[in-house]
Write a protein that holds these residues in place. Sequence first.
Motif, PDB file in Angstrom:
ATOM      1  N   ASN A  25       0.800  -1.219   0.000  1.00 16.46           N
ATOM      2  CA  ASN A  25       0.000   0.000   0.000  1.00 16.46           C
ATOM      3  C   ASN A  25       0.839   1.279   0.000  1.00 16.46           C
ATOM      4  O   ASN A  25       0.308   2.362   0.215  1.00 16.46           O
ATOM      5  CB  ASN A  25      -0.975  -0.004   1.189  1.00 16.46           C
ATOM      6  CG  ASN A  25      -0.261  -0.173   2.512  1.00 16.46           C
ATOM      7  OD1 ASN A  25       0.965  -0.178   2.554  1.00 16.46           O
ATOM      8  ND2 ASN A  25      -1.014  -0.324   3.580  1.00 16.46           N
TER       9      ASN A  25
ATOM     10  N   ALA B 114      -9.000  -6.869   2.721  1.00 14.88           N
ATOM     11  CA  ALA B 114      -9.182  -6.225   1.416  1.00 14.88           C
ATOM     12  C   ALA B 114      -8.133  -6.727   0.429  1.00 14.88           C
ATOM     13  O   ALA B 114      -8.455  -7.038  -0.729  1.00 14.88           O
ATOM     14  CB  ALA B 114      -9.115  -4.708   1.554  1.00 14.88           C
ATOM     15  N   ALA B 115      -6.888  -6.826   0.873  1.00 10.70           N
ATOM     16  CA  ALA B 115      -5.820  -7.340   0.003  1.00 10.70           C
ATOM     17  C   ALA B 115      -6.046  -8.815  -0.310  1.00 10.70           C
ATOM     18  O   ALA B 115      -5.827  -9.265  -1.434  1.00 10.70           O
ATOM     19  CB  ALA B 115      -4.459  -7.129   0.650  1.00 10.70           C
ATOM     20  N   GLU B 116      -6.498  -9.580   0.695  1.00 14.25           N
ATOM     21  CA  GLU B 116      -6.764 -11.005   0.469  1.00 14.25           C
ATOM     22  C   GLU B 116      -7.862 -11.196  -0.571  1.00 14.25           C
ATOM     23  O   GLU B 116      -7.808 -12.128  -1.374  1.00 14.25           O
ATOM     24  CB  GLU B 116      -7.142 -11.690   1.782  1.00 14.25           C
ATOM     25  CG  GLU B 116      -5.955 -11.841   2.710  1.00 14.25           C
ATOM     26  CD  GLU B 116      -6.302 -12.419   4.069  1.00 14.25           C
ATOM     27  OE1 GLU B 116      -5.344 -12.805   4.781  1.00 14.25           O
ATOM     28  OE2 GLU B 116      -7.484 -12.507   4.428  1.00 14.25           O
ATOM     29  N   ALA B 117      -8.848 -10.299  -0.595  1.00 10.49           N
ATOM     30  CA  ALA B 117      -9.919 -10.407  -1.581  1.00 10.49           C
ATOM     31  C   ALA B 117      -9.384 -10.230  -3.001  1.00 10.49           C
ATOM     32  O   ALA B 117      -9.895 -10.847  -3.943  1.00 10.49           O
ATOM     33  CB  ALA B 117     -11.008  -9.375  -1.291  1.00 10.49           C
ATOM     34  N   LYS B 118      -8.320  -9.430  -3.164  1.00 10.85           N
ATOM     35  CA  LYS B 118      -7.739  -9.199  -4.493  1.00 10.85           C
ATOM     36  C   LYS B 118      -7.009 -10.424  -5.027  1.00 10.85           C
ATOM     37  O   LYS B 118      -6.958 -10.646  -6.223  1.00 10.85           O
ATOM     38  CB  LYS B 118      -6.729  -8.040  -4.451  1.00 10.85           C
ATOM     39  CG  LYS B 118      -7.320  -6.686  -4.220  1.00 10.85           C
ATOM     40  CD  LYS B 118      -6.191  -5.668  -4.242  1.00 10.85           C
ATOM     41  CE  LYS B 118      -6.679  -4.275  -3.940  1.00 10.85           C
ATOM     42  NZ  LYS B 118      -5.569  -3.313  -3.946  1.00 10.85           N
ATOM     43  N   ILE B 119      -6.384 -11.208  -4.134  1.00  9.86           N
ATOM     44  CA  ILE B 119      -5.499 -12.296  -4.592  1.00  9.86           C
ATOM     45  C   ILE B 119      -5.896 -13.657  -4.068  1.00  9.86           C
ATOM     46  O   ILE B 119      -5.191 -14.642  -4.278  1.00  9.86           O
ATOM     47  CB  ILE B 119      -4.031 -12.026  -4.196  1.00  9.86           C
ATOM     48  CG1 ILE B 119      -3.854 -12.049  -2.669  1.00  9.86           C
ATOM     49  CG2 ILE B 119      -3.529 -10.727  -4.807  1.00  9.86           C
ATOM     50  CD1 ILE B 119      -2.452 -12.311  -2.222  1.00  9.86           C
TER      51      ILE B 119
ATOM     52  N   GLY C 232      -1.428  -8.546  -8.730  1.00 10.39           N
ATOM     53  CA  GLY C 232      -2.714  -8.208  -8.150  1.00 10.39           C
ATOM     54  C   GLY C 232      -2.596  -7.269  -6.960  1.00 10.39           C
ATOM     55  O   GLY C 232      -3.468  -6.428  -6.737  1.00 10.39           O
ATOM     56  N   LEU C 233      -1.519  -7.419  -6.203  1.00  3.34           N
ATOM     57  CA  LEU C 233      -1.312  -6.569  -5.030  1.00  3.34           C
ATOM     58  C   LEU C 233      -0.714  -5.214  -5.399  1.00  3.34           C
ATOM     59  O   LEU C 233      -0.847  -4.259  -4.636  1.00  3.34           O
ATOM     60  CB  LEU C 233      -0.418  -7.265  -4.007  1.00  3.34           C
ATOM     61  CG  LEU C 233      -1.070  -8.434  -3.298  1.00  3.34           C
ATOM     62  CD1 LEU C 233      -0.032  -9.235  -2.525  1.00  3.34           C
ATOM     63  CD2 LEU C 233      -2.189  -7.957  -2.384  1.00  3.34           C
TER      64      LEU C 233
ATOM     65  N   LYS D  56      -1.562  -3.402  -7.924  1.00 15.32           N
ATOM     66  CA  LYS D  56      -2.593  -2.534  -8.507  1.00 15.32           C
ATOM     67  C   LYS D  56      -3.329  -1.825  -7.390  1.00 15.32           C
ATOM     68  O   LYS D  56      -3.616  -2.416  -6.362  1.00 15.32           O
ATOM     69  CB  LYS D  56      -3.584  -3.362  -9.328  1.00 15.32           C
ATOM     70  CG  LYS D  56      -2.970  -4.003 -10.541  1.00 15.32           C
ATOM     71  CD  LYS D  56      -3.981  -4.830 -11.277  1.00 15.32           C
ATOM     72  CE  LYS D  56      -3.324  -5.528 -12.474  1.00 15.32           C
ATOM     73  NZ  LYS D  56      -4.218  -6.465 -13.124  1.00 15.32           N
TER      74      LYS D  56
END
Length: 134
Positions: free
Chosen positions: A70, A113-118, A130-131, A133
């Motif tokens: 982040n 939130a990060a876990e939802a992305k990847i 993915g992280l 972005k």
Amino acid sequence: ALRMGVGLHTGPAIVGAVGDKKDCVAAVVSKGDRMEFELIVRCGETTARSGALQQWAGYEEGPFWLQDINGDGKNEVIVMASWMSGAGPTGAVPFQANSVLRLEGAALSHDTAAEAKIGELETEDAARKGLSKG
């Protein structure tokens, strides 16, 4: 040598800054017949444990690494692994569920939130992208 505990299988360890701490050693360990995967981070005299990374039985440990996801200058720990639910007709079919953890003081917490992305990505390259972005 890093001693994480008795009766634990410890995979490779990584060394680096985690959160606001420097010179940390991080390792994913598995324990018990359920293959419970846990992240342990030791920074000097401080040891933080994630507890079970997921609610399911571990199937296979994947890569894990440090990444500032982040832009705050603090590395999170990303852990890739596959799991089995152990229930129902697909209970023995492995599936991917990845974890992103941040170190705050002496505690590790999930960045949901990060876990939802990847969460279901299957390669390290895809997860890193993915992280990165926004």
